[in-house]
Design a protein around this motif. Structure first.
Motif, PDB file in Angstrom:
ATOM      1  N   GLN A 204       0.844  -1.182   0.000  1.00  0.00           N
ATOM      2  CA  GLN A 204       0.000   0.000   0.000  1.00  0.00           C
ATOM      3  C   GLN A 204       0.887   1.242   0.000  1.00  0.00           C
ATOM      4  O   GLN A 204       1.983   1.245   0.587  1.00  0.00           O
ATOM      5  CB  GLN A 204      -0.924   0.000   1.224  1.00  0.00           C
ATOM      6  CG  GLN A 204      -1.856  -1.212   1.282  1.00  0.00           C
ATOM      7  CD  GLN A 204      -2.717  -1.209   2.522  1.00  0.00           C
ATOM      8  OE1 GLN A 204      -2.627  -0.305   3.354  1.00  0.00           O
ATOM      9  NE2 GLN A 204      -3.559  -2.212   2.656  1.00  0.00           N
ATOM     10  N   GLN A 206       0.561   3.989   1.581  1.00  0.00           N
ATOM     11  CA  GLN A 206       0.811   4.565   2.907  1.00  0.00           C
ATOM     12  C   GLN A 206       1.977   3.894   3.619  1.00  0.00           C
ATOM     13  O   GLN A 206       2.622   4.507   4.474  1.00  0.00           O
ATOM     14  CB  GLN A 206      -0.437   4.503   3.789  1.00  0.00           C
ATOM     15  CG  GLN A 206      -1.055   3.138   3.931  1.00  0.00           C
ATOM     16  CD  GLN A 206      -2.188   2.932   2.953  1.00  0.00           C
ATOM     17  OE1 GLN A 206      -2.113   3.401   1.817  1.00  0.00           O
ATOM     18  NE2 GLN A 206      -3.252   2.267   3.396  1.00  0.00           N
ATOM     19  N   ASP A 207       2.262   2.624   3.269  1.00  0.00           N
ATOM     20  CA  ASP A 207       3.412   1.954   3.865  1.00  0.00           C
ATOM     21  C   ASP A 207       4.714   2.622   3.429  1.00  0.00           C
ATOM     22  O   ASP A 207       5.644   2.764   4.222  1.00  0.00           O
ATOM     23  CB  ASP A 207       3.430   0.474   3.476  1.00  0.00           C
ATOM     24  CG  ASP A 207       2.302  -0.307   4.137  1.00  0.00           C
ATOM     25  OD1 ASP A 207       1.827   0.143   5.191  1.00  0.00           O
ATOM     26  OD2 ASP A 207       1.906  -1.356   3.603  1.00  0.00           O
ATOM     27  N   LYS A 208       4.778   3.016   2.180  1.00  0.00           N
ATOM     28  CA  LYS A 208       5.957   3.730   1.693  1.00  0.00           C
ATOM     29  C   LYS A 208       6.115   5.060   2.423  1.00  0.00           C
ATOM     30  O   LYS A 208       7.232   5.448   2.794  1.00  0.00           O
ATOM     31  CB  LYS A 208       5.829   3.965   0.189  1.00  0.00           C
ATOM     32  CG  LYS A 208       7.035   4.677  -0.421  1.00  0.00           C
ATOM     33  CD  LYS A 208       6.839   4.902  -1.907  1.00  0.00           C
ATOM     34  CE  LYS A 208       8.016   5.655  -2.502  1.00  0.00           C
ATOM     35  NZ  LYS A 208       7.827   5.927  -3.939  1.00  0.00           N
ATOM     36  N   ASN A 209       5.007   5.742   2.663  1.00  0.00           N
ATOM     37  CA  ASN A 209       5.053   7.006   3.396  1.00  0.00           C
ATOM     38  C   ASN A 209       5.518   6.797   4.834  1.00  0.00           C
ATOM     39  O   ASN A 209       6.246   7.620   5.394  1.00  0.00           O
ATOM     40  CB  ASN A 209       3.675   7.671   3.383  1.00  0.00           C
ATOM     41  CG  ASN A 209       3.228   8.055   1.985  1.00  0.00           C
ATOM     42  OD1 ASN A 209       4.055   8.267   1.094  1.00  0.00           O
ATOM     43  ND2 ASN A 209       1.929   8.140   1.771  1.00  0.00           N
ATOM     44  N   LYS A 210       5.099   5.689   5.438  1.00  0.00           N
ATOM     45  CA  LYS A 210       5.504   5.388   6.816  1.00  0.00           C
ATOM     46  C   LYS A 210       7.004   5.118   6.891  1.00  0.00           C
ATOM     47  O   LYS A 210       7.664   5.534   7.848  1.00  0.00           O
ATOM     48  CB  LYS A 210       4.724   4.189   7.340  1.00  0.00           C
ATOM     49  CG  LYS A 210       3.253   4.486   7.625  1.00  0.00           C
ATOM     50  CD  LYS A 210       2.525   3.258   8.118  1.00  0.00           C
ATOM     51  CE  LYS A 210       1.055   3.576   8.398  1.00  0.00           C
ATOM     52  NZ  LYS A 210       0.322   2.368   8.873  1.00  0.00           N
ATOM     53  N   GLN A 213       8.681   8.416   6.762  1.00  0.00           N
ATOM     54  CA  GLN A 213       8.493   9.125   8.028  1.00  0.00           C
ATOM     55  C   GLN A 213       9.433   8.591   9.101  1.00  0.00           C
ATOM     56  O   GLN A 213      10.061   9.365   9.840  1.00  0.00           O
ATOM     57  CB  GLN A 213       7.030   8.980   8.477  1.00  0.00           C
ATOM     58  CG  GLN A 213       6.702   9.586   9.844  1.00  0.00           C
ATOM     59  CD  GLN A 213       6.736  11.092   9.841  1.00  0.00           C
ATOM     60  OE1 GLN A 213       6.699  11.711   8.777  1.00  0.00           O
ATOM     61  NE2 GLN A 213       6.812  11.689  11.013  1.00  0.00           N
TER      62      GLN A 213
END
Length: 351
Positions: A204, A206-210, A213
């Motif tokens: 997903q 959002q996992d790359k964004n996490k 982060q």
């Protein structure tokens, strides 16, 4: 505009708080102790009932909660003859961790950190420590008791703190903050493990964004640990009269802990880099699988489309058009081709 811009043009030693107010009711946690005596109490922010010169017979520890109260910091600085530059550094939350020696005492700044596993954010709190013989001053931004475990050890008489001076207490306070670094790293590793499982199962965005982060937060943590390592190195090598030689053995052990924290931070960042590569690889694999399926479908339908195209032409002289069962023969041929290609692809392990 950042608050430390207010210091532009001011003379050295100006006590200007550069952070945000985080405590409504400023107070001081006072703890006096020696081998046989312990007095633990909370005093009002500007009370002078206990703010007095330290005695060589006991250790006086003043823990101020509310760094924004510059009047209180100035008052304490005057009573205990704390250098103006130290008072300035106490309330400047943008100070990097450091160890400084002055004529009347030793000053140490460092950052306490905590990790929010939901927001994936590392929160920092500026902590200032100043001590000399029989006297300890700590200043915190928030009302949380960062030194609760050390205070408990003093009250219960466990360990060596009651038998030692303010220099050993300074070591114990710094050690408690460094120990919390390990807890934060453990919490980050748990998040990374969950991310790794999800990336393997499903990818997903959002996992790359996490991942990004967490890498940013670890870099922020490294900026706090790296100068702290240098500060503790100076602490372990100093020959200052306020520090007993026997305490330096413990400080050297603390220095080793900061090196371990640095190594763990770097290793964790490398794990995140590998996790980012894994995410890209899994996404590429998933895309390749989709492209493979689409290619196989196209290959299967190419001969079928070819046959349909031939018999869909509008030429008059096509012998099969007048054959009574020609339609069913063509369908049978198409089905045979379709099944034959599926079996061939399966044998080649393309399906």
């Amino acid at each position: 505009m950042r608050k430390h811009n207010k210091k532009i043009g001011l003379p050295p030693g100006s006590v200007v708080f550069t952070g945000n107010k985080k405590v409504d009711n400023v107070h001081t946690h006072y703890l006096a102790f020696n081998e046989t005596y312990c007095n633990d109490q909370i005093i009002e922010s500007h009370s002078k009932t206990i703010l007095k010169k330290p005695s060589i017979e006991k250790n006086d520890w003043y823990d101020i909660r509310g760094m924004h109260d510059t009047d209180l910091i100035s008052q304490v600085g005057q009573i205990f003859e704390i250098h103006p530059l130290i008072q300035e550094a106490i309330v400047d939350i943008h100070q990097r961790p450091k160890f400084e020696e002055y004529e009347n005492g030793i000053f140490i700044t460092l950052a306490s950190i905590s990790f929010n596993s939901t927001l994936l954010e590392i929160k920092k709190e500026h902590v200032a420590i100043y001590f000399n013989t029989g006297f300890m001053l700590t200043v915190q931004e928030t009302d949380s008791d960062l030194f609760a475990y050390v205070r408990k050890r003093i009250n219960t008489g466990k360990g060596k703190i009651r038998l030692r001076g303010a220099d050993y207490l300074a070591y114990a306070l710094i050690d408690s903050i460094v120990d919390n670094y390990y807890i934060v790293l453990d919490e980050i590793e748990e998040v990374i493990e969950d991310l790794e499982k999800r990336i393997i199962e499903t990818q997903q965005v959002q996992d790359k964004n996490k991942i990004h982060q967490l890498k940013k937060e670890l870099m922020s943590m490294r900026k706090s640990v790296s100068p702290l390592r240098e500060a503790i190195s100076k602490f372990s090598k100093t020959e200052n009269a306020f520090i007993e030689h026997s305490s330096q053995l413990y400080v050297r052990d603390l220095y080793e802990h900061t090196i371990q924290v640095m190594d763990t931070v770097d290793a964790t960042r490398e794990i995140l880099n590998g996790l980012q590569d894994l995410f890209i690889s899994e996404m590429s694999l998933k895309m390749n699988q989709v492209m493979q399926l689409l290619t196989l479908i196209s290959v299967i339908f190419i001969p079928l489309t070819f046959l349909a195209g031939i018999y869909g032409m509008n030429f008059v002289n096509i012998p099969e058009l007048k054959y009574e069962n020609g339609y069913f023969v063509l369908l049978t041929v198409m089905v045979v081709i379709f099944i034959g290609m599926l079996l061939y692809f399966k044998r080649k392990k393309w399906l």
